[in-house]
Write a protein that holds these residues in place. Structure first.
Motif, PDB file in Angstrom:
ATOM      1  N   ARG A  77       0.823  -1.205   0.000  1.00 48.19           N
ATOM      2  CA  ARG A  77       0.000   0.000   0.000  1.00 48.19           C
ATOM      3  C   ARG A  77       0.860   1.259   0.000  1.00 48.19           C
ATOM      4  O   ARG A  77       0.802   2.055  -0.908  1.00 48.19           O
ATOM      5  CB  ARG A  77      -0.950   0.020   1.187  1.00 48.19           C
ATOM      6  N   SER A  80       3.617   1.738  -2.765  1.00 52.08           N
ATOM      7  CA  SER A  80       3.136   1.663  -4.142  1.00 52.08           C
ATOM      8  C   SER A  80       3.140   3.050  -4.793  1.00 52.08           C
ATOM      9  O   SER A  80       2.756   4.034  -4.150  1.00 52.08           O
ATOM     10  CB  SER A  80       1.706   1.101  -4.156  1.00 52.08           C
ATOM     11  N   SER A  82       1.048   4.187  -6.727  1.00 58.75           N
ATOM     12  CA  SER A  82      -0.333   4.668  -6.829  1.00 58.75           C
ATOM     13  C   SER A  82      -0.881   5.171  -5.492  1.00 58.75           C
ATOM     14  O   SER A  82      -1.972   5.714  -5.436  1.00 58.75           O
ATOM     15  CB  SER A  82      -1.250   3.560  -7.361  1.00 58.75           C
ATOM     16  N   TYR A  83      -0.090   5.032  -4.422  1.00 59.13           N
ATOM     17  CA  TYR A  83      -0.549   5.453  -3.100  1.00 59.13           C
ATOM     18  C   TYR A  83      -0.607   6.969  -3.003  1.00 59.13           C
ATOM     19  O   TYR A  83       0.347   7.666  -3.327  1.00 59.13           O
ATOM     20  CB  TYR A  83       0.377   4.899  -2.013  1.00 59.13           C
ATOM     21  N   ASP A  84      -1.741   7.467  -2.566  1.00 64.00           N
ATOM     22  CA  ASP A  84      -1.921   8.884  -2.284  1.00 64.00           C
ATOM     23  C   ASP A  84      -2.747   8.970  -1.010  1.00 64.00           C
ATOM     24  O   ASP A  84      -3.922   8.595  -1.011  1.00 64.00           O
ATOM     25  CB  ASP A  84      -2.650   9.582  -3.438  1.00 64.00           C
ATOM     26  N   THR A 104      -8.900   4.916  -2.305  1.00 58.26           N
ATOM     27  CA  THR A 104      -8.883   5.116  -3.748  1.00 58.26           C
ATOM     28  C   THR A 104      -7.449   5.400  -4.176  1.00 58.26           C
ATOM     29  O   THR A 104      -6.821   6.315  -3.660  1.00 58.26           O
ATOM     30  CB  THR A 104      -9.797   6.290  -4.150  1.00 58.26           C
ATOM     31  N   SER A 105      -6.953   4.596  -5.098  1.00 57.49           N
ATOM     32  CA  SER A 105      -5.603   4.819  -5.624  1.00 57.49           C
ATOM     33  C   SER A 105      -5.711   5.395  -7.029  1.00 57.49           C
ATOM     34  O   SER A 105      -6.721   5.225  -7.710  1.00 57.49           O
ATOM     35  CB  SER A 105      -4.798   3.511  -5.632  1.00 57.49           C
ATOM     36  N   HIS A 107      -4.298   5.775 -10.896  1.00 56.73           N
ATOM     37  CA  HIS A 107      -3.563   5.142 -11.996  1.00 56.73           C
ATOM     38  C   HIS A 107      -3.787   6.020 -13.236  1.00 56.73           C
ATOM     39  O   HIS A 107      -4.291   5.560 -14.260  1.00 56.73           O
ATOM     40  CB  HIS A 107      -4.084   3.711 -12.222  1.00 56.73           C
ATOM     41  N   GLU A 116      -9.979   0.585  -4.008  1.00 58.96           N
ATOM     42  CA  GLU A 116      -9.369  -0.649  -3.522  1.00 58.96           C
ATOM     43  C   GLU A 116     -10.161  -1.312  -2.420  1.00 58.96           C
ATOM     44  O   GLU A 116     -10.269  -2.529  -2.387  1.00 58.96           O
ATOM     45  CB  GLU A 116      -7.962  -0.348  -3.003  1.00 58.96           C
TER      46      GLU A 116
END
Length: 178
Positions: A77, A80, A82-84, A104-105, A107, A116
């Motif tokens: 998590r 990654s 895409s982690y914000d 929510t990630s 992309h 997610e």
């Protein structure tokens, strides 16, 4: 594990947020507050609280299996790309207890955001908290420019599928790239 996953997608620009704002307002009136992990500080303590909440809520996912260790979770998590932390909405009770999460990630290079996980502790379910968090997660994706949000569910997870369809998600055939 099943291979007949339910794949859903929401077009962000057509989402009717006004229709779901009453869920957010009703929760707030009942003493539930919402903040992102970014707003809570995104430090080690917050990450461990998120892990424990995610672990507890994930136990209800059909065929989920054993949850990750904290170290695995942190790698998958937090490390990654895409982690914000702005995309993870947490619901807090009046005493500060974290009672729900919607992650929510992003992309964006692939043209979507991904919901997610959305979960609420059992004692707090049935109050509209999930819909409120998802509404705020969709607003996050809109602010960040995501054209669509995708999610995937085990077919036995009827309540999560129904909630997403209530929000306007529709069935689609997208696949996770290898």
């Amino acid at each position: 594990m099943t291979d007949s996953w339910v794949r859903l997608e929401l077009t962000v620009r057509t989402f009717d947020s006004a229709r779901f704002t009453p869920y957010v307002d009703r929760c707030r009136a009942a003493g539930v507050t919402f903040l992102s992990v970014a707003e809570s500080g995104d430090g080690e303590e917050e990450r461990r609280r998120l892990y424990e909440l995610n672990k507890e809520c994930s136990a209800d996912i059909p065929e989920r299996g054993a949850f990750y260790s904290y170290e695995e979770y942190a790698r998958l998590r937090f490390a990654s790309p895409s982690y914000d932390p702005g995309g993870i909405i947490v619901a807090r009770d009046a005493d500060g207890t974290w009672v729900g999460m919607a992650a929510t990630s992003l992309h964006l290079s692939e043209g979507f955001a991904f919901n997610e996980m959305t979960g609420v502790r059992a004692a707090y379910r049935g109050r509209g908290i999930s819909l409120a968090m998802k509404t705020l997660g969709i607003a996050f994706a809109a602010r960040r420019g995501a054209p669509v949000i995708r999610t995937i569910h085990h077919p036995a997870n009827a309540s999560a599928i129904a909630m997403n369809r209530t929000l306007g998600y529709v069935d689609t055939d997208w696949r996770i790239s290898p």
